[in-house]
Design a protein around this motif. Structure first.
Motif, PDB file in Angstrom:
ATOM      1  N   MET A 136       0.837  -1.210   0.000  1.00  0.00           N
ATOM      2  CA  MET A 136       0.000   0.000   0.000  1.00  0.00           C
ATOM      3  C   MET A 136       0.869   1.256   0.000  1.00  0.00           C
ATOM      4  SD  MET A 136      -3.270  -0.903   0.062  1.00  0.00           S
ATOM      5  CE  MET A 136      -4.253   0.301   0.944  1.00  0.00           C
ATOM      6  N   THR A 137       1.947   1.236   0.790  1.00  0.00           N
ATOM      7  CA  THR A 137       2.823   2.410   0.875  1.00  0.00           C
ATOM      8  C   THR A 137       3.533   2.664  -0.448  1.00  0.00           C
ATOM      9  OG1 THR A 137       3.212   1.926   3.216  1.00  0.00           O
ATOM     10  CG2 THR A 137       4.726   3.454   2.142  1.00  0.00           C
ATOM     11  N   ILE A 138       4.063   1.599  -1.045  1.00  0.00           N
ATOM     12  CA  ILE A 138       4.778   1.754  -2.318  1.00  0.00           C
ATOM     13  C   ILE A 138       3.831   2.187  -3.435  1.00  0.00           C
ATOM     14  CG2 ILE A 138       6.146   0.535  -4.074  1.00  0.00           C
ATOM     15  CD1 ILE A 138       7.230  -1.226  -1.817  1.00  0.00           C
ATOM     16  N   MET A 139       2.606   1.634  -3.426  1.00  0.00           N
ATOM     17  CA  MET A 139       1.631   2.016  -4.448  1.00  0.00           C
ATOM     18  C   MET A 139       1.231   3.494  -4.312  1.00  0.00           C
ATOM     19  SD  MET A 139       1.101  -0.259  -6.675  1.00  0.00           S
ATOM     20  CE  MET A 139      -0.315   0.513  -7.456  1.00  0.00           C
ATOM     21  N   LEU A 140       1.168   3.957  -3.080  1.00  0.00           N
ATOM     22  CA  LEU A 140       0.857   5.379  -2.858  1.00  0.00           C
ATOM     23  C   LEU A 140       1.976   6.258  -3.422  1.00  0.00           C
ATOM     24  CD1 LEU A 140      -1.306   7.174  -1.584  1.00  0.00           C
ATOM     25  CD2 LEU A 140      -0.021   7.131   0.530  1.00  0.00           C
ATOM     26  N   LEU A 141       3.218   5.847  -3.178  1.00  0.00           N
ATOM     27  CA  LEU A 141       4.357   6.573  -3.750  1.00  0.00           C
ATOM     28  C   LEU A 141       4.339   6.511  -5.277  1.00  0.00           C
ATOM     29  CD1 LEU A 141       7.194   5.415  -1.314  1.00  0.00           C
ATOM     30  CD2 LEU A 141       6.128   7.674  -1.412  1.00  0.00           C
ATOM     31  N   PHE A 142       3.929   5.353  -5.810  1.00  0.00           N
ATOM     32  CA  PHE A 142       3.844   5.191  -7.259  1.00  0.00           C
ATOM     33  C   PHE A 142       2.843   6.171  -7.867  1.00  0.00           C
ATOM     34  CE2 PHE A 142       1.201   3.228 -10.593  1.00  0.00           C
ATOM     35  CZ  PHE A 142       2.127   3.197 -11.630  1.00  0.00           C
ATOM     36  N   TRP A 143       1.682   6.285  -7.239  1.00  0.00           N
ATOM     37  CA  TRP A 143       0.660   7.185  -7.782  1.00  0.00           C
ATOM     38  C   TRP A 143       1.095   8.648  -7.668  1.00  0.00           C
ATOM     39  CZ3 TRP A 143      -2.614   5.827 -11.165  1.00  0.00           C
ATOM     40  CH2 TRP A 143      -3.153   4.549 -11.162  1.00  0.00           C
ATOM     41  N   PHE A 144       1.826   8.985  -6.628  1.00  0.00           N
ATOM     42  CA  PHE A 144       2.378  10.334  -6.524  1.00  0.00           C
ATOM     43  C   PHE A 144       3.364  10.590  -7.672  1.00  0.00           C
ATOM     44  CE2 PHE A 144       0.799  11.125  -2.217  1.00  0.00           C
ATOM     45  CZ  PHE A 144       0.625  12.504  -2.266  1.00  0.00           C
ATOM     46  N   ALA A 145       4.184   9.589  -7.964  1.00  0.00           N
ATOM     47  CA  ALA A 145       5.143   9.721  -9.062  1.00  0.00           C
ATOM     48  C   ALA A 145       4.422   9.883 -10.399  1.00  0.00           C
ATOM     49  CB  ALA A 145       6.064   8.502  -9.097  1.00  0.00           C
ATOM     50  N   ILE A 146       3.313   9.135 -10.588  1.00  0.00           N
ATOM     51  CA  ILE A 146       2.534   9.229 -11.828  1.00  0.00           C
ATOM     52  C   ILE A 146       1.912  10.615 -11.973  1.00  0.00           C
ATOM     53  CG2 ILE A 146       0.449   8.403 -12.990  1.00  0.00           C
ATOM     54  CD1 ILE A 146       2.815   6.571 -13.360  1.00  0.00           C
ATOM     55  N   PHE A 147       1.274  11.094 -10.896  1.00  0.00           N
ATOM     56  CA  PHE A 147       0.654  12.423 -10.945  1.00  0.00           C
ATOM     57  C   PHE A 147       1.706  13.506 -11.174  1.00  0.00           C
ATOM     58  CE2 PHE A 147      -3.171  10.610  -8.833  1.00  0.00           C
ATOM     59  CZ  PHE A 147      -4.126  11.149  -9.700  1.00  0.00           C
ATOM     60  N   ASN A 148       2.891  13.285 -10.625  1.00  0.00           N
ATOM     61  CA  ASN A 148       3.963  14.256 -10.807  1.00  0.00           C
ATOM     62  C   ASN A 148       4.451  14.286 -12.257  1.00  0.00           C
ATOM     63  OD1 ASN A 148       5.772  16.217  -9.653  1.00  0.00           O
ATOM     64  ND2 ASN A 148       7.406  14.744  -9.945  1.00  0.00           N
ATOM     65  N   LEU A 149       4.276  13.187 -12.977  1.00  0.00           N
ATOM     66  CA  LEU A 149       4.617  13.150 -14.397  1.00  0.00           C
ATOM     67  C   LEU A 149       3.631  13.971 -15.221  1.00  0.00           C
ATOM     68  CD1 LEU A 149       5.605   9.423 -15.063  1.00  0.00           C
ATOM     69  CD2 LEU A 149       7.039  11.418 -15.442  1.00  0.00           C
ATOM     70  N   ALA A 192       1.225  16.211 -14.030  1.00  0.00           N
ATOM     71  CA  ALA A 192       0.946  17.577 -13.560  1.00  0.00           C
ATOM     72  C   ALA A 192       1.960  17.988 -12.495  1.00  0.00           C
ATOM     73  CB  ALA A 192      -0.481  17.650 -13.003  1.00  0.00           C
ATOM     74  N   PRO A 193       3.213  18.195 -12.878  1.00  0.00           N
ATOM     75  CA  PRO A 193       4.258  18.520 -11.891  1.00  0.00           C
ATOM     76  C   PRO A 193       4.018  19.831 -11.150  1.00  0.00           C
ATOM     77  CG  PRO A 193       5.071  18.806 -14.142  1.00  0.00           C
ATOM     78  CD  PRO A 193       3.761  18.117 -14.246  1.00  0.00           C
ATOM     79  N   LYS A 194       3.545  20.859 -11.867  1.00  0.00           N
ATOM     80  CA  LYS A 194       3.290  22.156 -11.223  1.00  0.00           C
ATOM     81  C   LYS A 194       2.153  22.055 -10.210  1.00  0.00           C
ATOM     82  CE  LYS A 194       4.958  24.996 -15.063  1.00  0.00           C
ATOM     83  NZ  LYS A 194       4.603  26.026 -16.061  1.00  0.00           N
ATOM     84  N   PHE A 195       1.143  21.271 -10.556  1.00  0.00           N
ATOM     85  CA  PHE A 195       0.013  21.070  -9.648  1.00  0.00           C
ATOM     86  C   PHE A 195       0.467  20.362  -8.379  1.00  0.00           C
ATOM     87  CE2 PHE A 195      -3.263  18.118  -8.155  1.00  0.00           C
ATOM     88  CZ  PHE A 195      -4.270  19.012  -7.820  1.00  0.00           C
ATOM     89  N   ILE A 196       1.275  19.304  -8.529  1.00  0.00           N
ATOM     90  CA  ILE A 196       1.766  18.551  -7.375  1.00  0.00           C
ATOM     91  C   ILE A 196       2.637  19.435  -6.495  1.00  0.00           C
ATOM     92  CG2 ILE A 196       3.226  16.630  -6.641  1.00  0.00           C
ATOM     93  CD1 ILE A 196       0.521  15.730  -7.614  1.00  0.00           C
ATOM     94  N   GLN A 197       3.501  20.225  -7.109  1.00  0.00           N
ATOM     95  CA  GLN A 197       4.375  21.117  -6.333  1.00  0.00           C
ATOM     96  C   GLN A 197       3.569  22.155  -5.569  1.00  0.00           C
ATOM     97  OE1 GLN A 197       7.710  21.023  -5.763  1.00  0.00           O
ATOM     98  NE2 GLN A 197       7.638  19.030  -6.806  1.00  0.00           N
ATOM     99  N   LYS A 198       2.520  22.661  -6.188  1.00  0.00           N
ATOM    100  CA  LYS A 198       1.708  23.700  -5.543  1.00  0.00           C
ATOM    101  C   LYS A 198       0.978  23.165  -4.318  1.00  0.00           C
ATOM    102  CE  LYS A 198      -1.849  27.160  -6.489  1.00  0.00           C
ATOM    103  NZ  LYS A 198      -2.728  27.779  -7.522  1.00  0.00           N
ATOM    104  N   TYR A 199       0.440  21.930  -4.429  1.00  0.00           N
ATOM    105  CA  TYR A 199      -0.354  21.351  -3.342  1.00  0.00           C
ATOM    106  C   TYR A 199       0.403  20.235  -2.612  1.00  0.00           C
ATOM    107  CZ  TYR A 199      -4.249  23.892  -5.399  1.00  0.00           C
ATOM    108  OH  TYR A 199      -5.072  24.884  -5.888  1.00  0.00           O
TER     109      TYR A 199
END
Length: 379
Positions: free
Chosen positions: A101-114, A116-123
């Motif tokens: 679960m922890t690794i998958m959460l990190l994976f989805w953060f990495a995907i979203f950062n691909l 929408a990087p500006k969006f992820i950085q802002k929030y």
């Protein structure tokens, strides 16, 4: 046309067979379980990955080598995280594996950062705080085996709904950010276009007035100081007030008065020039709107007629808005092909400044031209 379309979106054609093949291989070797009894769910997930990866590849094809390298590193990290999670979930067969679960959460953060990087950085801080709290609660109940039944209840009641529901919320928040960005870009484009339109006011009047002023100074005319003062006021208004979003109607009226008076001095004849003003409310108005109509009336009417020329102007400002009308005669035989440029300019400015709060009526006969411009004020 079809070839151009395929060329533009070739990433979608490239990604689809590769994605299907990859999913099939992962299913065959047992790393990924694709359920045969849930075709709709499988189709939705496949389409999600297809569209997402296609957009990503499409952007990669347009990037520089340096940007591609940075994105490539992020993609490799995301793939590594996904494979680690799948392998752990496969070989450590326990329900709701906390490590997976922890690794998958990190994976989805990495995907979203691909995507929408500006969006992820802002929030970033908000997202990390939110998911950290959820993860800590999940750890607390999941690691205590004596409370596993409580964990299952809590999981079904709010942990899973929050985790699942947060994804659409993230998407909605991202869409909102994109809509704000698009709105800002449109406003900037409109402002730039307005600035350009304002600079398109005919400069010939100033040159003609300067020539007239030159002749007055040679003759030591008493009208020379008056012309200098009025021309100075007009140039100051055009340069400084013209850059503003709104000005008082009184300032606009004074500008029009100076323009008309200078024309009277230039022509020095008995032409019929009337300017009636009814100002019961000093409304704010976009600068340099009416001058386009007044300038056209002089340029295409009075300056080309040898006799009996007239220009009748009426401006009324009240609680409802500003109502401007102008009527002039002209010589049909000396009609200028460029006479519509000023009106096109005005129409575009009105569409940008008062999109739903104006009316422009143009009436033309054989020898007369009449324009009525109504600008309604918001309550």
């Amino acid at each position: 046309m079809i070839l151009n379309y395929l060329q533009k979106y070739k990433a979608f054609i490239i990604v689809l067979p590769i994605l299907i093949l990859l999913l099939y291989i992962l299913h065959i070797i047992g790393i990924l379980n694709i359920p045969s009894n849930q075709p709709i769910e499988v189709l939705v997930i496949t389409v999600f990955w297809w569209v997402g990866l296609s957009f990503l590849l499409n952007n990669l094809l347009k990037m520089t080598k340096i940007d591609r390298k940075k994105i490539g590193i992020k993609i490799i990290i995301s793939i590594v995280l996904l494979f680690i999670a799948l392998v752990i979930d496969r070989w450590i067969d326990i329900p709701d594996n906390p490590l997976t679960m922890t690794i998958m959460l990190l994976f989805w953060f990495a995907i979203f950062n691909l995507f929408a990087p500006k969006f992820i950085q802002k929030y970033k801080k908000i997202l990390i705080t939110f998911y950290s709290i959820i993860l800590l609660v999940f750890y607390y109940y999941r690691f205590q085996t004596d409370q596993y039944e409580n964990y299952l209840i809590i999981k079904d009641e709010w942990i899973l709904p929050i985790l699942i529901g947060s994804l659409p919320l993230l998407v909605l928040l991202w869409v909102y950010e994109q809509s704000k960005l698009i709105k800002t870009l449109r406003q900037e484009k409109s402002q730039a276009e307005l600035s350009l339109l304002k600079t398109q006011i005919n400069p010939h009047f100033f040159f003609n007035t300067l020539n007239n002023l030159y002749s007055l100074t040679i003759k030591n005319s008493t009208k020379a100081p008056e012309v200098i003062l009025k021309l100075s006021d007009m140039m100051r208004y055009t340069i400084y007030e013209g850059e503003k979003e709104n000005v008082s109607i009184e300032r606009e009226i004074n500008y029009l008065k100076n323009y008309i008076e200078l024309h009277k001095i230039r022509h020095r004849n008995n032409n019929d020039i009337q300017f009636h003003i009814e100002n019961t409310k000093n409304n704010l108005i976009a600068p340099l709107l009416f001058i386009i109509l007044v300038e056209n009336a002089f340029k295409h009417g009075m300056e080309r007629l040898t006799s009996n020329a007239f220009i009748h102007i009426k401006l009324e400002s009240n609680l409802k808005g500003v109502f401007f009308s102008i009527k002039n005669n002209f010589d049909e035989e000396t009609k200028n092909q460029d006479s519509g440029i000023g009106l096109k300019n005005l129409k575009r400015r009105l569409a940008l400044t008062y999109p739903d709060n104006h009316e422009l009526h143009i009436k033309k006969s054989d020898k007369e031209f009449e324009v009525q411009l109504n600008i309604y004020m918001n309550d």
